[in-house]
Design a protein around this motif. Sequence first.
Motif, PDB file in Angstrom:
ATOM      1  N   LEU A 128       0.713  -1.309   0.077  1.00  0.00           N
ATOM      2  CA  LEU A 128       0.087  -0.412   0.169  1.00  0.00           C
ATOM      3  C   LEU A 128       0.854   1.198  -0.038  1.00  0.00           C
ATOM      4  O   LEU A 128       0.267   2.375  -0.478  1.00  0.00           O
ATOM      5  CB  LEU A 128      -1.040  -0.141   1.079  1.00  0.00           C
ATOM      6  CG  LEU A 128      -2.086  -0.940   1.082  1.00  0.00           C
ATOM      7  CD1 LEU A 128      -2.831  -0.988   2.490  1.00  0.00           C
ATOM      8  CD2 LEU A 128      -2.806  -0.759  -0.258  1.00  0.00           C
ATOM      9  N   THR A 129       2.167   1.242   0.607  1.00  0.00           N
ATOM     10  CA  THR A 129       2.889   2.295   0.661  1.00  0.00           C
ATOM     11  C   THR A 129       3.655   2.495  -0.644  1.00  0.00           C
ATOM     12  O   THR A 129       3.765   3.464  -1.450  1.00  0.00           O
ATOM     13  CB  THR A 129       3.882   2.284   1.600  1.00  0.00           C
ATOM     14  OG1 THR A 129       3.529   1.911   2.890  1.00  0.00           O
ATOM     15  CG2 THR A 129       4.975   3.222   1.610  1.00  0.00           C
ATOM     16  N   GLU A 130       3.929   1.585  -1.407  1.00  0.00           N
ATOM     17  CA  GLU A 130       4.802   1.476  -2.716  1.00  0.00           C
ATOM     18  C   GLU A 130       3.953   1.810  -3.974  1.00  0.00           C
ATOM     19  O   GLU A 130       4.188   2.174  -5.115  1.00  0.00           O
ATOM     20  CB  GLU A 130       5.707   0.397  -2.731  1.00  0.00           C
ATOM     21  CG  GLU A 130       6.838   0.520  -1.889  1.00  0.00           C
ATOM     22  CD  GLU A 130       7.682  -0.791  -2.055  1.00  0.00           C
ATOM     23  OE1 GLU A 130       7.250  -1.637  -2.915  1.00  0.00           O
ATOM     24  OE2 GLU A 130       8.598  -0.867  -1.176  1.00  0.00           O
ATOM     25  N   ASP A 131       2.643   1.124  -4.030  1.00  0.00           N
ATOM     26  CA  ASP A 131       1.805   1.003  -5.220  1.00  0.00           C
ATOM     27  C   ASP A 131       0.380   1.442  -4.659  1.00  0.00           C
ATOM     28  O   ASP A 131      -0.282   1.211  -3.662  1.00  0.00           O
ATOM     29  CB  ASP A 131       1.670  -0.246  -5.494  1.00  0.00           C
ATOM     30  CG  ASP A 131       0.682  -0.545  -6.789  1.00  0.00           C
ATOM     31  OD1 ASP A 131       0.607  -1.741  -7.311  1.00  0.00           O
ATOM     32  OD2 ASP A 131       0.653   0.534  -7.478  1.00  0.00           O
ATOM     33  N   SER A 132       0.066   2.582  -5.528  1.00  0.00           N
ATOM     34  CA  SER A 132      -1.461   3.337  -5.077  1.00  0.00           C
ATOM     35  C   SER A 132      -2.449   2.305  -5.488  1.00  0.00           C
ATOM     36  O   SER A 132      -3.507   2.394  -5.171  1.00  0.00           O
ATOM     37  CB  SER A 132      -1.386   4.527  -5.669  1.00  0.00           C
ATOM     38  OG  SER A 132      -1.242   4.590  -7.105  1.00  0.00           O
ATOM     39  N   GLY A 133      -2.400   1.342  -6.416  1.00  0.00           N
ATOM     40  CA  GLY A 133      -3.344   0.528  -6.921  1.00  0.00           C
ATOM     41  C   GLY A 133      -3.387  -0.264  -5.961  1.00  0.00           C
ATOM     42  O   GLY A 133      -2.895  -0.765  -5.014  1.00  0.00           O
ATOM     43  N   MET A 134      -4.565  -1.317  -6.326  1.00  0.00           N
ATOM     44  CA  MET A 134      -5.191  -2.176  -5.354  1.00  0.00           C
ATOM     45  C   MET A 134      -5.120  -3.745  -5.916  1.00  0.00           C
ATOM     46  O   MET A 134      -5.497  -4.443  -5.533  1.00  0.00           O
ATOM     47  CB  MET A 134      -6.619  -2.084  -4.978  1.00  0.00           C
ATOM     48  CG  MET A 134      -6.850  -0.755  -4.295  1.00  0.00           C
ATOM     49  SD  MET A 134      -6.475  -0.942  -2.666  1.00  0.00           S
ATOM     50  CE  MET A 134      -4.998   0.194  -2.679  1.00  0.00           C
ATOM     51  N   THR A 135      -3.895  -3.857  -6.902  1.00  0.00           N
ATOM     52  CA  THR A 135      -3.766  -5.247  -7.397  1.00  0.00           C
ATOM     53  C   THR A 135      -3.234  -6.240  -6.549  1.00  0.00           C
ATOM     54  O   THR A 135      -2.393  -5.961  -5.858  1.00  0.00           O
ATOM     55  CB  THR A 135      -2.736  -4.979  -8.638  1.00  0.00           C
ATOM     56  OG1 THR A 135      -3.272  -4.087  -9.600  1.00  0.00           O
ATOM     57  CG2 THR A 135      -2.612  -6.251  -9.342  1.00  0.00           C
ATOM     58  N   GLY A 136      -4.081  -7.364  -6.220  1.00  0.00           N
ATOM     59  CA  GLY A 136      -3.696  -8.231  -5.349  1.00  0.00           C
ATOM     60  C   GLY A 136      -3.839  -7.986  -4.081  1.00  0.00           C
ATOM     61  O   GLY A 136      -3.684  -9.138  -3.009  1.00  0.00           O
ATOM     62  N   VAL A 137      -4.513  -6.866  -3.411  1.00  0.00           N
ATOM     63  CA  VAL A 137      -4.854  -6.471  -2.358  1.00  0.00           C
ATOM     64  C   VAL A 137      -5.894  -7.194  -1.661  1.00  0.00           C
ATOM     65  O   VAL A 137      -5.910  -7.796  -0.543  1.00  0.00           O
ATOM     66  CB  VAL A 137      -5.066  -5.232  -2.092  1.00  0.00           C
ATOM     67  CG1 VAL A 137      -5.446  -4.674  -0.700  1.00  0.00           C
ATOM     68  CG2 VAL A 137      -3.834  -4.164  -2.324  1.00  0.00           C
TER      69      VAL A 137
END
Length: 251
Positions: A128-137
């Motif tokens: 969540l810190t490095e990637d603003s996207g929700m892929t795989g979250v």
Amino acid sequence: MQVLKHSTGLRVSVCFADSGCHQASYSTAKSATKYAQGEYTKFSVAVTEGEKQYAEDAVKYDTERTQLLNEKPALQELLTLVKTLGSASASAESKSILSTIKAKAQDLVAPSTAPSFAKSVHQLKTKLTEDSGMTGVVELVTKMITSIDTRVAEIDSAKAAQLAALNENKEKLKQWEEKMVDVAEAEDNAKNDMNTEDLQRQSLGGTALVLKQSYENFCGTFEEDVAKFQKEVDTIGAIAEKIELSISTCT
């Protein structure tokens, strides 16, 4: 059987019924008592150590279980927010939801006793810190919720098994405690029987000794008495002959 003999061949016998039987029974009873004491001691130690171990483990298990369950609602809320992020109508709303997701993720705390879950928490925070996207979250959060349920079930199962083993040892301890009373009573009875047997043997032995002595005294004087009697008979016979001779002379 004890046999007393005399040189003339006369046999005086004293038989002790079940000789040695009660002594053997007492020996067996003592062995049973010793074995029961050993088993009682073994289970007594097992119960004492088991109670101590169960108490120590229960603290660790309960702490971990509580910590995991405390994180579960936050993860469920995160999962709901991530799923609704894609349907947000405006960019401002999406940013607000994303900000909430990241904040809640940072608040997650993994128990020190759950390294696998701690790894997943770290992975989620980093993502969540490095990637603003929700892929795989969604997949990751779902996996974390499932891992909580699995670990809680393992903890409950481990505690139940440990408690069952402890209760089983307590039951065996109780059984051996009862057997201790039974075998101790059996040992006392066997000892009393053995002592009674010894007293009977001593009494019969004393009687036999008296009989032997009486017999030997009798036999010791019998031949002498017979010789005296025979001498008296011979003397009387000689006197009778002289009387008969005197009578025949007179006639």
